[in-house]
Write a protein that holds these residues in place. Structure first.
Motif, PDB file in Angstrom:
ATOM      1  N   VAL A  43       0.841  -1.208   0.000  1.00  0.00           N
ATOM      2  CA  VAL A  43       0.000   0.000   0.000  1.00  0.00           C
ATOM      3  C   VAL A  43       0.874   1.256   0.000  1.00  0.00           C
ATOM      4  O   VAL A  43       0.567   2.238  -0.672  1.00  0.00           O
ATOM      5  N   ALA A  44       2.000   1.207   0.709  1.00  0.00           N
ATOM      6  CA  ALA A  44       2.908   2.352   0.736  1.00  0.00           C
ATOM      7  C   ALA A  44       3.527   2.608  -0.634  1.00  0.00           C
ATOM      8  O   ALA A  44       3.888   3.741  -0.962  1.00  0.00           O
ATOM      9  N   ARG A  45       3.635   1.582  -1.471  1.00  0.00           N
ATOM     10  CA  ARG A  45       4.271   1.694  -2.796  1.00  0.00           C
ATOM     11  C   ARG A  45       3.267   1.755  -3.947  1.00  0.00           C
ATOM     12  O   ARG A  45       3.663   1.956  -5.090  1.00  0.00           O
ATOM     13  N   ALA A  46       1.998   1.543  -3.692  1.00  0.00           N
ATOM     14  CA  ALA A  46       1.001   1.430  -4.762  1.00  0.00           C
ATOM     15  C   ALA A  46       0.942   2.667  -5.657  1.00  0.00           C
ATOM     16  O   ALA A  46       0.624   2.558  -6.845  1.00  0.00           O
ATOM     17  N   SER A  47       1.274   3.815  -5.139  1.00  0.00           N
ATOM     18  CA  SER A  47       1.229   5.041  -5.954  1.00  0.00           C
ATOM     19  C   SER A  47       2.284   5.043  -7.060  1.00  0.00           C
ATOM     20  O   SER A  47       2.206   5.842  -7.987  1.00  0.00           O
ATOM     21  N   GLN A  48       3.264   4.130  -6.989  1.00  0.00           N
ATOM     22  CA  GLN A  48       4.296   4.032  -8.032  1.00  0.00           C
ATOM     23  C   GLN A  48       3.779   3.353  -9.296  1.00  0.00           C
ATOM     24  O   GLN A  48       4.407   3.450 -10.343  1.00  0.00           O
ATOM     25  N   LEU A  49       2.653   2.652  -9.186  1.00  0.00           N
ATOM     26  CA  LEU A  49       2.137   1.909 -10.327  1.00  0.00           C
ATOM     27  C   LEU A  49       1.628   2.850 -11.413  1.00  0.00           C
ATOM     28  O   LEU A  49       1.003   3.868 -11.113  1.00  0.00           O
ATOM     29  N   PRO A  50       1.870   2.509 -12.668  1.00  0.00           N
ATOM     30  CA  PRO A  50       1.349   3.328 -13.755  1.00  0.00           C
ATOM     31  C   PRO A  50      -0.186   3.289 -13.750  1.00  0.00           C
ATOM     32  O   PRO A  50      -0.779   2.276 -13.387  1.00  0.00           O
ATOM     33  N   PRO A  51      -0.819   4.365 -14.135  1.00  0.00           N
ATOM     34  CA  PRO A  51      -2.287   4.426 -14.113  1.00  0.00           C
ATOM     35  C   PRO A  51      -2.909   3.665 -15.290  1.00  0.00           C
ATOM     36  O   PRO A  51      -3.316   4.257 -16.288  1.00  0.00           O
ATOM     37  N   THR A  52      -2.970   2.340 -15.157  1.00  0.00           N
ATOM     38  CA  THR A  52      -3.579   1.521 -16.208  1.00  0.00           C
ATOM     39  C   THR A  52      -4.838   0.862 -15.664  1.00  0.00           C
ATOM     40  O   THR A  52      -5.004   0.706 -14.448  1.00  0.00           O
ATOM     41  N   LEU A  53      -5.692   0.444 -16.552  1.00  0.00           N
ATOM     42  CA  LEU A  53      -6.930  -0.211 -16.159  1.00  0.00           C
ATOM     43  C   LEU A  53      -6.654  -1.504 -15.382  1.00  0.00           C
ATOM     44  O   LEU A  53      -7.325  -1.791 -14.392  1.00  0.00           O
ATOM     45  N   ASP A  54      -5.652  -2.264 -15.810  1.00  0.00           N
ATOM     46  CA  ASP A  54      -5.308  -3.502 -15.098  1.00  0.00           C
ATOM     47  C   ASP A  54      -4.902  -3.222 -13.655  1.00  0.00           C
ATOM     48  O   ASP A  54      -5.342  -3.913 -12.736  1.00  0.00           O
ATOM     49  N   HIS A  55      -4.063  -2.216 -13.463  1.00  0.00           N
ATOM     50  CA  HIS A  55      -3.628  -1.888 -12.099  1.00  0.00           C
ATOM     51  C   HIS A  55      -4.797  -1.387 -11.258  1.00  0.00           C
ATOM     52  O   HIS A  55      -4.929  -1.755 -10.088  1.00  0.00           O
ATOM     53  N   TYR A  56      -5.659  -0.562 -11.837  1.00  0.00           N
ATOM     54  CA  TYR A  56      -6.821  -0.082 -11.094  1.00  0.00           C
ATOM     55  C   TYR A  56      -7.723  -1.240 -10.677  1.00  0.00           C
ATOM     56  O   TYR A  56      -8.226  -1.277  -9.553  1.00  0.00           O
ATOM     57  N   ALA A  57      -7.925  -2.184 -11.577  1.00  0.00           N
ATOM     58  CA  ALA A  57      -8.788  -3.326 -11.267  1.00  0.00           C
ATOM     59  C   ALA A  57      -8.205  -4.157 -10.128  1.00  0.00           C
ATOM     60  O   ALA A  57      -8.927  -4.552  -9.205  1.00  0.00           O
ATOM     61  N   ILE A  58      -6.911  -4.415 -10.178  1.00  0.00           N
ATOM     62  CA  ILE A  58      -6.303  -5.227  -9.120  1.00  0.00           C
ATOM     63  C   ILE A  58      -6.230  -4.438  -7.814  1.00  0.00           C
ATOM     64  O   ILE A  58      -6.440  -4.996  -6.736  1.00  0.00           O
ATOM     65  N   LEU A  59      -5.974  -3.136  -7.897  1.00  0.00           N
ATOM     66  CA  LEU A  59      -5.990  -2.311  -6.676  1.00  0.00           C
ATOM     67  C   LEU A  59      -7.366  -2.332  -6.021  1.00  0.00           C
ATOM     68  O   LEU A  59      -7.483  -2.414  -4.793  1.00  0.00           O
ATOM     69  N   LEU A  60      -8.406  -2.279  -6.832  1.00  0.00           N
ATOM     70  CA  LEU A  60      -9.762  -2.357  -6.296  1.00  0.00           C
ATOM     71  C   LEU A  60      -9.980  -3.702  -5.618  1.00  0.00           C
ATOM     72  O   LEU A  60     -10.545  -3.781  -4.531  1.00  0.00           O
ATOM     73  N   SER A  61      -9.499  -4.766  -6.244  1.00  0.00           N
ATOM     74  CA  SER A  61      -9.617  -6.101  -5.672  1.00  0.00           C
ATOM     75  C   SER A  61      -8.896  -6.186  -4.326  1.00  0.00           C
ATOM     76  O   SER A  61      -9.433  -6.733  -3.355  1.00  0.00           O
ATOM     77  N   VAL A  62      -7.694  -5.628  -4.258  1.00  0.00           N
ATOM     78  CA  VAL A  62      -6.932  -5.631  -3.004  1.00  0.00           C
ATOM     79  C   VAL A  62      -7.662  -4.810  -1.943  1.00  0.00           C
ATOM     80  O   VAL A  62      -7.786  -5.233  -0.786  1.00  0.00           O
ATOM     81  N   ALA A  63      -8.180  -3.649  -2.326  1.00  0.00           N
ATOM     82  CA  ALA A  63      -8.903  -2.803  -1.370  1.00  0.00           C
ATOM     83  C   ALA A  63     -10.158  -3.511  -0.841  1.00  0.00           C
ATOM     84  O   ALA A  63     -10.439  -3.474   0.366  1.00  0.00           O
ATOM     85  N   LEU A  64     -10.908  -4.162  -1.729  1.00  0.00           N
ATOM     86  CA  LEU A  64     -12.100  -4.891  -1.289  1.00  0.00           C
ATOM     87  C   LEU A  64     -11.733  -6.045  -0.369  1.00  0.00           C
ATOM     88  O   LEU A  64     -12.429  -6.316   0.610  1.00  0.00           O
ATOM     89  N   ASP A  65     -10.642  -6.713  -0.678  1.00  0.00           N
ATOM     90  CA  ASP A  65     -10.203  -7.809   0.176  1.00  0.00           C
ATOM     91  C   ASP A  65      -9.823  -7.293   1.562  1.00  0.00           C
ATOM     92  O   ASP A  65     -10.170  -7.903   2.570  1.00  0.00           O
ATOM     93  N   LEU A  66      -9.111  -6.175   1.613  1.00  0.00           N
ATOM     94  CA  LEU A  66      -8.736  -5.601   2.912  1.00  0.00           C
ATOM     95  C   LEU A  66      -9.961  -5.128   3.682  1.00  0.00           C
ATOM     96  O   LEU A  66      -9.978  -5.151   4.914  1.00  0.00           O
ATOM     97  N   HIS A  67     -10.982  -4.707   2.967  1.00  0.00           N
ATOM     98  CA  HIS A  67     -12.192  -4.204   3.614  1.00  0.00           C
ATOM     99  C   HIS A  67     -13.075  -5.333   4.127  1.00  0.00           C
ATOM    100  O   HIS A  67     -13.553  -5.297   5.268  1.00  0.00           O
ATOM    101  N   SER A  68     -13.312  -6.346   3.283  1.00  0.00           N
ATOM    102  CA  SER A  68     -14.273  -7.369   3.683  1.00  0.00           C
ATOM    103  C   SER A  68     -13.957  -8.768   3.149  1.00  0.00           C
ATOM    104  O   SER A  68     -14.818  -9.632   3.152  1.00  0.00           O
ATOM    105  N   GLY A  69     -12.744  -8.996   2.710  1.00  0.00           N
ATOM    106  CA  GLY A  69     -12.376 -10.313   2.173  1.00  0.00           C
ATOM    107  C   GLY A  69     -11.631 -11.153   3.185  1.00  0.00           C
ATOM    108  O   GLY A  69     -11.607 -10.849   4.385  1.00  0.00           O
ATOM    109  N   PRO A  70     -10.994 -12.209   2.714  1.00  0.00           N
ATOM    110  CA  PRO A  70     -10.269 -13.114   3.616  1.00  0.00           C
ATOM    111  C   PRO A  70      -9.171 -12.428   4.428  1.00  0.00           C
ATOM    112  O   PRO A  70      -8.859 -12.864   5.532  1.00  0.00           O
TER     113      PRO A  70
END
Length: 182
Positions: free
Chosen positions: A134-161
């Motif tokens: 999370v501290a390094r995520a801002s280094q990722l290029p702004p692509t649709l793939d990265h946004y989709a996986i970031l959303l997945s990671v955020a949802l997992d941290l919020h209410s996933g395993p």
């Protein structure tokens, strides 16, 4: 060994060839060469064999490996994260964007429910890796793939395993919280 590598390119022989190369104690370079030239459907056994190696060449390849969902399931993603010491690499002062992207994909794969059990719960460095990612995520290029996986990671941290991990009080919430501008 050169003949085995060529035979390993045949999908039907890939698994026995990987077993033979491993039993013969072949150098990591032979497995890496085969992985670079093999079909994506045969990568799973190669990735497992390379992840079992403890050398620089194996870790370098794993940090840049294609993570096709057929080749890298949740348990393989966990083995890769352990083999490359993902939490330690992400905590280094200078971290390559490719490594951050690979961490993103590995974390996402580990939360998958193949075999009805998320592998993130079997990864002892999970909370440290999430914090470093999370501290390094801002280094990722702004692509649709990265946004989709970031959303997945955020949802997992919020209410996933990952909610079930051994977080310190308030640690998961601070990891999930958007950083405030200074």
């Amino acid at each position: 060994m050169p003949y085995l590598k060529v035979l390993g390119l045949l999908r039907v022989l890939a698994r026995p060839v990987v077993g033979a190369l491993t039993a013969l104690g072949c150098p990591t370079a032979a497995l890496v060469w085969l992985a670079d030239h093999a079909e994506s459907r045969t990568l799973r056994h190669l990735i497992d064999a390379i992840a079992a190696r403890d050398d620089h060449e194996a870790r370098t390849w794993l940090l840049n490996a294609p993570l096709d969902s057929g080749a890298v399931g949740p348990s393989t993603a966990r083995r890769i994260a352990r083999a490359v010491q993902l939490a330690d690499i992400l905590s280094e002062e200078q971290t390559d964007t490719q490594v951050v992207a690979q961490a993103e994909r590995l974390l996402s794969r580990m939360t998958g429910l193949r075999d009805y059990q998320p592998e993130i719960l079997n990864y002892p460095q999970a909370t440290t890796t999430y914090n470093a990612f999370v501290a390094r995520a801002s280094q990722l290029p702004p692509t649709l793939d990265h946004y989709a996986i970031l959303l997945s990671v955020a949802l997992d941290l919020h209410s996933g395993p990952s909610v079930l991990l051994d977080w310190q009080p308030g640690q998961r919430e601070s990891t999930c919280a958007p950083s405030k501008p200074s």
